[in-house]
Write a protein that holds these residues in place. Structure first.
Motif, PDB file in Angstrom:
ATOM      1  N   PHE B 219       0.804  -1.289  -0.274  1.00 40.49           N
ATOM      2  CA  PHE B 219      -0.235  -0.021   0.046  1.00 40.49           C
ATOM      3  C   PHE B 219       0.655   0.920   0.173  1.00 40.49           C
ATOM      4  O   PHE B 219       0.317   2.040   0.198  1.00 40.49           O
ATOM      5  CB  PHE B 219      -1.127   0.281   1.122  1.00 40.49           C
ATOM      6  CG  PHE B 219      -1.435  -1.293   1.470  1.00 40.49           C
ATOM      7  CD1 PHE B 219      -2.916  -1.192   0.603  1.00 40.49           C
ATOM      8  CD2 PHE B 219      -1.248  -2.513   1.712  1.00 40.49           C
ATOM      9  CE1 PHE B 219      -3.901  -2.374   0.748  1.00 40.49           C
ATOM     10  CE2 PHE B 219      -2.452  -3.005   2.248  1.00 40.49           C
ATOM     11  CZ  PHE B 219      -3.313  -3.494   1.769  1.00 40.49           C
ATOM     12  N   HIS B 220       2.214   1.112  -0.241  1.00 38.75           N
ATOM     13  CA  HIS B 220       3.290   2.066   0.132  1.00 38.75           C
ATOM     14  C   HIS B 220       3.520   3.271  -1.080  1.00 38.75           C
ATOM     15  O   HIS B 220       4.293   3.948  -0.810  1.00 38.75           O
ATOM     16  CB  HIS B 220       4.468   1.281  -0.213  1.00 38.75           C
ATOM     17  CG  HIS B 220       4.978   1.095  -1.056  1.00 38.75           C
ATOM     18  ND1 HIS B 220       4.170   0.053  -1.464  1.00 38.75           N
ATOM     19  CD2 HIS B 220       5.985   1.545  -1.945  1.00 38.75           C
ATOM     20  CE1 HIS B 220       4.909  -0.474  -2.608  1.00 38.75           C
ATOM     21  NE2 HIS B 220       6.121   0.708  -2.725  1.00 38.75           N
ATOM     22  N   THR B 221       2.628   2.383  -2.477  1.00 40.85           N
ATOM     23  CA  THR B 221       3.059   3.073  -3.925  1.00 40.85           C
ATOM     24  C   THR B 221       2.605   5.081  -3.318  1.00 40.85           C
ATOM     25  O   THR B 221       3.886   5.945  -4.616  1.00 40.85           O
ATOM     26  CB  THR B 221       2.042   2.572  -4.992  1.00 40.85           C
ATOM     27  OG1 THR B 221       0.990   2.817  -4.338  1.00 40.85           O
ATOM     28  CG2 THR B 221       2.239   1.292  -4.741  1.00 40.85           C
ATOM     29  N   TRP B 222       1.650   5.756  -2.621  1.00 38.56           N
ATOM     30  CA  TRP B 222       1.639   6.767  -2.476  1.00 38.56           C
ATOM     31  C   TRP B 222       3.494   7.697  -1.571  1.00 38.56           C
ATOM     32  O   TRP B 222       3.111   8.720  -2.067  1.00 38.56           O
ATOM     33  CB  TRP B 222       0.783   7.283  -2.222  1.00 38.56           C
ATOM     34  CG  TRP B 222       0.611   6.664  -0.663  1.00 38.56           C
ATOM     35  CD1 TRP B 222      -0.057   5.335  -0.006  1.00 38.56           C
ATOM     36  CD2 TRP B 222       1.170   7.095   0.396  1.00 38.56           C
ATOM     37  NE1 TRP B 222       0.243   5.772   1.184  1.00 38.56           N
ATOM     38  CE2 TRP B 222       0.431   6.791   2.013  1.00 38.56           C
ATOM     39  CE3 TRP B 222       1.692   8.742   0.665  1.00 38.56           C
ATOM     40  CZ2 TRP B 222       1.128   7.112   3.182  1.00 38.56           C
ATOM     41  CZ3 TRP B 222       1.639   9.513   1.872  1.00 38.56           C
ATOM     42  CH2 TRP B 222       1.189   8.392   3.742  1.00 38.56           C
ATOM     43  N   GLN B 223       3.791   7.118  -1.200  1.00 38.67           N
ATOM     44  CA  GLN B 223       4.174   7.582  -0.078  1.00 38.67           C
ATOM     45  C   GLN B 223       5.260   8.188  -0.906  1.00 38.67           C
ATOM     46  O   GLN B 223       6.266   9.460  -0.951  1.00 38.67           O
ATOM     47  CB  GLN B 223       5.325   6.039   0.802  1.00 38.67           C
ATOM     48  CG  GLN B 223       5.909   7.425   2.028  1.00 38.67           C
ATOM     49  CD  GLN B 223       7.185   6.658   2.586  1.00 38.67           C
ATOM     50  OE1 GLN B 223       7.405   6.674   1.069  1.00 38.67           O
ATOM     51  NE2 GLN B 223       7.784   6.837   3.439  1.00 38.67           N
ATOM     52  N   PRO B 224       6.341   7.706  -1.579  1.00 37.84           N
ATOM     53  CA  PRO B 224       8.230   7.867  -2.416  1.00 37.84           C
ATOM     54  C   PRO B 224       8.119   9.377  -3.084  1.00 37.84           C
ATOM     55  O   PRO B 224       8.236  10.436  -2.956  1.00 37.84           O
ATOM     56  CB  PRO B 224       8.636   7.517  -3.020  1.00 37.84           C
ATOM     57  CG  PRO B 224       7.863   5.880  -2.501  1.00 37.84           C
ATOM     58  CD  PRO B 224       6.885   6.733  -1.839  1.00 37.84           C
ATOM     59  N   GLU B 225       6.362   9.314  -3.727  1.00 35.68           N
ATOM     60  CA  GLU B 225       6.386  10.430  -4.464  1.00 35.68           C
ATOM     61  C   GLU B 225       6.030  11.312  -3.388  1.00 35.68           C
ATOM     62  O   GLU B 225       6.346  12.639  -3.423  1.00 35.68           O
ATOM     63  CB  GLU B 225       5.370   9.951  -5.228  1.00 35.68           C
ATOM     64  CG  GLU B 225       5.339  11.142  -6.854  1.00 35.68           C
ATOM     65  CD  GLU B 225       4.242  10.510  -7.806  1.00 35.68           C
ATOM     66  OE1 GLU B 225       3.898   9.829  -7.386  1.00 35.68           O
ATOM     67  OE2 GLU B 225       3.847  11.277  -8.559  1.00 35.68           O
ATOM     68  N   THR B 226       5.201  11.213  -2.798  1.00 32.64           N
ATOM     69  CA  THR B 226       4.100  12.043  -1.966  1.00 32.64           C
ATOM     70  C   THR B 226       5.638  13.086  -1.216  1.00 32.64           C
ATOM     71  O   THR B 226       5.793  14.303  -1.267  1.00 32.64           O
ATOM     72  CB  THR B 226       3.825  11.523  -1.682  1.00 32.64           C
ATOM     73  OG1 THR B 226       2.565  11.315  -1.962  1.00 32.64           O
ATOM     74  CG2 THR B 226       2.748  13.115   0.215  1.00 32.64           C
ATOM     75  N   TYR B 227       6.617  11.939  -0.368  1.00 29.66           N
ATOM     76  CA  TYR B 227       7.700  12.677   0.617  1.00 29.66           C
ATOM     77  C   TYR B 227       8.755  13.777  -0.221  1.00 29.66           C
ATOM     78  O   TYR B 227       9.253  14.534  -0.003  1.00 29.66           O
ATOM     79  CB  TYR B 227       8.401  11.360   1.098  1.00 29.66           C
ATOM     80  CG  TYR B 227       7.622  11.178   2.433  1.00 29.66           C
ATOM     81  CD1 TYR B 227       6.277  10.919   2.678  1.00 29.66           C
ATOM     82  CD2 TYR B 227       8.579   9.990   2.826  1.00 29.66           C
ATOM     83  CE1 TYR B 227       5.894  10.474   3.415  1.00 29.66           C
ATOM     84  CE2 TYR B 227       8.155   9.287   4.339  1.00 29.66           C
ATOM     85  CZ  TYR B 227       6.664   9.898   4.868  1.00 29.66           C
ATOM     86  OH  TYR B 227       6.306   9.422   5.702  1.00 29.66           O
ATOM     87  N   THR B 228       9.112  12.989  -1.643  1.00 25.89           N
ATOM     88  CA  THR B 228       9.685  13.801  -2.674  1.00 25.89           C
ATOM     89  C   THR B 228       9.150  15.204  -3.006  1.00 25.89           C
ATOM     90  O   THR B 228       9.653  16.740  -3.503  1.00 25.89           O
ATOM     91  CB  THR B 228      10.193  13.056  -3.535  1.00 25.89           C
ATOM     92  OG1 THR B 228      10.279  11.740  -3.387  1.00 25.89           O
ATOM     93  CG2 THR B 228      10.806  13.445  -4.503  1.00 25.89           C
TER      94      THR B 228
END
Lengths: 457, 478
Positions: B219-228
């Motif tokens: 369920f993590h796919t939103w996370q790196p893009e959002t953090y960056t």
């Protein structure tokens, strides 16, 4: 009864005052009359005995009073926010306001009727002014199309309804809803006439509230009609139709629950999906509102699918919260006043006019059901009440809320964005009138603190 | 009460104070909250009971009782204290970032966020918990929208929709379990008797909400893009505080409410957590954007915490609490380091960095300390936390223990790679001014906390242990 009389006189007086060509006078008289009607209803609440109470056609019980009060509040808000548009055609200000009040009169009959005959009259009084109002922008072909479409499909639905009532009369031999209920309770064998009648009446209702698969008129009509009329259709007409719907089906047809419940379950799910999925692709704001209203009809239908003691109250609260958000958005739409009604025209609203932008964002989030706004509590009440009986249906409804967030959020982002650097879309001026600001203020207060209504008894 | 009110009032007042005073005002406001938190912590006697305030309001027509019920136990208090300190750190570390820190909107939003977070940690009522949970989404959304980097719109939609759908799943669980209990208060919900199937529904709903927020693989796919794409303050709020809401939610709500479902779900969550640990660490090794490295590192670390919580041994739970605190501070430190580089140079590409240590020795030193804490070197709190967590998972199933234990090695690889590429090697010919006092102070506070907890974790453990024991007891009774 007193309330209905006051309301009717208000509409008449409004029409006649129109000859004076003083819009402000017309406005204040009509609002005063509506407030008087509200006061009469509140008196009725505390002193149920009333003159002419022997008349059995309508009965102002608690249910009717609650629904009517909300309808009156919404009508006042719409008249205030749409006043600028009504005023621009001096000859017709009073006609517009008068017709709206007549329509409201029909809505109030529809939530207080006691027999099928009054119900039919109420429905017609509710609808006919709207047919006219939808075409009020005479120079706009879309408006005429909207009016014609609504009239033809509406007349057809009315015909089906009458047909259904006739079949029902054939089966039960009475028009009175409590006698129909009595008949179904005692009948050893229910004739198939009754079932056919019920189906016809059901379809007519589904048409009026705009549930799938009877929803095709609503985007076109919402889109073409003048903005205040769109708001009226979304808030008040729906309130009246739903009030009559739940009244008729929980009283007259309560014994046939097992027959109509499966159909309604299926249609509720279908309506939610159709509304939400179609709304995703919309680029015009009023069409977006139309599809979102279809989706909300789907959520509201859950109260009827899973009948509990609180169903009517939950439905009332839900339509109350939905109406405020819709009226706020319609007012914002009038302020943006884009000729082609594109969502992109909302760009920069948050910067240019922070208050209006704020209200628009709150209203969109309220429709999406973000706590602690009123829209959330509306959904919450419905879902919490129904979940014990039908968890799968609630899971579907919540999934649909998830789809819904997509298009509400997209609009929110547009509103909060910086004004466009691209010159493709000329910037609107976002002119507001004081009356519109008052309406927005009332709506935003209601949406922010309406959840508190749950805490008072 | 004052815990909740202080940030709320400060958020409101932030709208009207003069522009010049904004930065100082922000720090003072955050400090007041920290002091209030410390006062509560000093007066708190560790016990397993909630110190709760119940105000009952009945609803319309005797339908659904609705309670304003909030309070804390040791676990909640720890989270409150953590939130207040981290918010102070976020405001302090942004002090030199004029475009953000001097903005009234930003300061108001951060205080509002703090209000929502404290609400989440203090609620003892299901509905109240959900309302605060959703409320926390709004400020972070606005911070992201107003201060985010280019190309944020897509990431923003993805983030909001993911988390909102997750929350709806949780709403489903809450109202579903409510139909088995007389009210939404946590005692009633815990006492509700569920069948195994309904417990699975409840557990599943919570699990989706928390798995999205933590985020657990897949369920993590939103996370790196959002953090960056989000501004540094937004990343810190997300990484250091928001995902802790989910871990806290697992301990406070998910497990005690539906422990009947544990026997089928434990294994799944441990496996997902373990997969996330290894998968995210491997991805982190391959990234060239420093912030993305730390984003994946974050997924890796929290996967371990989630797996540790769900095996429900006292060791692992204690370790999870220590690691929750540790990870918050380390995340603030790491994202601050990435942002310092970004602020000075305008990019964070590891391949174009190098030689910073020569020009900015102070920065290099503090950054190294944070990196050590991130890879769990003994004497930092990371060591205590991860050691207890892995011990707990090892006790559950030694294979998982060994596999998840590789995180210690992988963490070294990506952390030291990022550090080495940016700090050492020949200078690439750019100016790099050393730390300002606010940045220095932020690093200093992070280091102090991390080392203190590494040397003397006992006071934290004493604080959370009664609550954790009660949790295990609840599960065993059911």
């Amino acid at each position: 009864m007193l309330a209905l009389i006051i309301l009717f006189l208000t509409a008449l007086v409004t029409l006649f005052v129109g000859f004076a060509k003083k819009p402000l006078l017309t406005l204040s008289l009509s609002v005063l009359g509506l407030l008087g009607t509200g006061a009469a209803l509140i008196c009725q609440w505390y002193h149920p005995s009333d003159f002419l109470s022997s008349y059995e056609g309508v009965n102002m019980d608690a249910f009717a009073i609650l629904f009517s009060l909300v309808a009156i509040i919404f009508t006042i808000l719409i008249i205030l926010s749409g006043f600028g548009q009504f005023k621009s055609r001096l000859d017709h200000t009073a006609d517009y306001i008068g017709l709206l009040i007549f329509s409201l009169f029909g809505a109030i009959i529809m939530v207080s009727f006691q027999d099928m005959f009054m119900f039919f009259l109420g429905l017609e009084i509710l609808s006919i002014p709207i047919y006219v109002m939808a075409g009020a922008k005479k120079d706009d072909p879309l408006s005429s199309e909207s009016s014609l479409k609504y009239f033809i499909t509406g007349a057809f639905a009315t015909g089906i309804l009458l047909f259904g009532i006739a079949w029902l009369y054939g089966a039960t031999g009475t028009f009175k809803i409590y006698e129909i209920q009595q008949f179904f309770m005692e009948a050893e064998q229910i004739s198939s006439l009754a079932y056919v009648g019920l189906l016809f009446i059901l379809s007519a209702f589904l048409f009026k509230i705009g549930a799938a698969p009877f929803h095709f008129w609503s985007p076109d009509v919402y889109d073409g009609a003048p903005a205040p009329v769109t708001g009226f259709m979304a808030a008040v007409v729906k309130l009246g139709a739903f009030g009559a719907f739940i009244k008729l089906f929980t009283i007259a047809f309560s014994e046939l629950y097992d027959f109509w419940m499966p159909a309604l379950t299926f249609l509720a799910i279908l309506t939610m999906f159709v509304g939400n999925l179609s709304a995703i692709r919309q680029v015009r704001f009023k069409r977006l509102l139309a599809y979102s209203s279809i989706a909300h009809v789907g959520y509201s239908l859950i109260t009827m699918v899973v009948l509990t003691d609180n169903s009517a109250l939950n439905l009332w609260y839900y339509l109350f919260s939905y109406g405020f958000a819709t009226i706020a958005l319609i007012t914002v739409q009038m302020i943006v006043n884009d000729r082609e009604d594109r969502i992109e025209a909302f760009k920069g609203l948050g910067r240019a006019n922070p208050f209006v932008g704020f209200v628009a964002v709150v209203a969109l989030l309220a429709l999406a059901g973000v706590p602690p706004l009123m829209g959330f509590f509306g959904k919450f009440l419905i879902f919490a009440d129904a979940i014990a009986q039908n968890p799968a249906l609630i899971a579907v409804a919540l999934l649909n809320s998830g789809i819904g967030i997509f298009y509400y959020l997209r609009t929110v982002i547009v509103i909060l964005q910086k004004p466009g650097v691209d010159n493709e879309i000329e910037q609107s001026e976002f002119k507001t009138t004081p009356l519109q600001l008052i309406v927005l203020g009332i709506c935003v207060l209601a949406m922010l603190f309406g959840g508190g209504l749950l805490m008072i008894h | 009460m004052e815990l909740l009110l202080i940030p709320f009032v400060f958020a409101l007042v932030a709208m009207i104070i003069p522009q010049k005073a904004v930065r100082g005002y922000a720090l003072i406001g955050a400090l007041v909250s920290v002091v209030a938190g410390v006062v509560h912590a000093v007066n708190y006697v560790p016990s397993a009971e909630y110190l709760s305030i119940v105000k009952a309001c009945t609803t319309m027509e005797g339908g659904l009782p609705f309670f304003l019920n909030y309070g804390y136990d040791g676990i909640g208090l720890t989270m409150v204290l953590l939130t207040n300190v981290i918010v102070f750190l976020i405001l302090l570390s942004n002090y030199d970032n004029q475009s953000i820190a001097a903005s009234k909107k930003f300061v108001a939003l951060v205080f509002f966020m703090q209000f929502a977070l404290l609400g989440v940690f203090l609620s003892l009522d299901g509905l109240l918990f959900y309302i605060f949970w959703e409320l926390s989404l709004i400020p972070v959304f606005l911070i992201f929208l107003w201060f985010g980097a280019k190309g944020k719109r897509r990431a923003l939609m993805k983030f909001f929709i993911y988390t909102f759908i997750g929350s709806l799943a949780m709403l489903f669980s809450l109202i579903y379990i409510r139909s088995y209990a007389p009210s939404f208060s946590i005692e009633d919900l815990v006492a509700a008797q569920l069948t195994t199937v309904s417990a699975l529904w409840v557990f599943g709903g919570f699990f989706i909400a928390f798995a999205v927020k933590i985020p657990l693989f897949p369920f993590h796919t939103w996370q790196p893009e959002t953090y960056t794409k989000s501004p540094m303050a937004g990343t810190m709020l997300l990484g250091a505080l928001m995902l802790k809401m989910a871990l806290f939610g697992m301990i406070r709500w998910m497990i005690p409410l539906a422990p009947e479902a544990l026997h089928c779900m434990t294994e799944i969550i441990v496996v997902l957590g373990g997969l996330g640990v290894i998968y995210a660490a491997i991805l982190a090794i391959k990234q060239n954007d420093m912030k993305t490295v730390f984003a994946y590192a974050s997924i890796s670390h929290v996967g371990l915490i989630a797996a540790g919580i769900i095996v429900l041994s006292l060791d692992a739970l204690t370790g999870a609490m220590v690691q929750i605190v540790n990870h918050s501070f380390v995340a603030v430190g790491l994202f601050l380091a990435a942002d310092i580089i970004d602020r000075r140079l305008g990019h964070r590409n590891l391949l174009e960095l190098g030689g910073i240590a020569q020009q900015a020795p102070k920065f290099a030193f503090w950054f190294a300390v944070i990196i050590f804490a991130g890879v769990s070197v003994p004497l930092t709190s990371g060591f205590i936390g991860e050691f207890l967590l892995i011990k707990g998972i090892y006790g559950y199933n030694w294979i998982y223990g060994v596999l998840i234990g590789t995180t210690l090695i992988l963490a070294c690889v990506y952390s030291f790679r990022a550090y080495q590429l940016s700090m050492f090697g020949p200078s690439k010919g750019f100016e790099f001014p050393d730390l300002t006092w606010a940045e220095w102070l932020s690093f200093f506070i992070v280091t102090i906390v991390v080392v203190f907890l590494g040397v003397y974790p006992q006071f934290l453990i004493d604080m959370v242990e009664p609550g954790l024991q009660k949790l295990i007891e609840i599960v065993n009774v059911k």
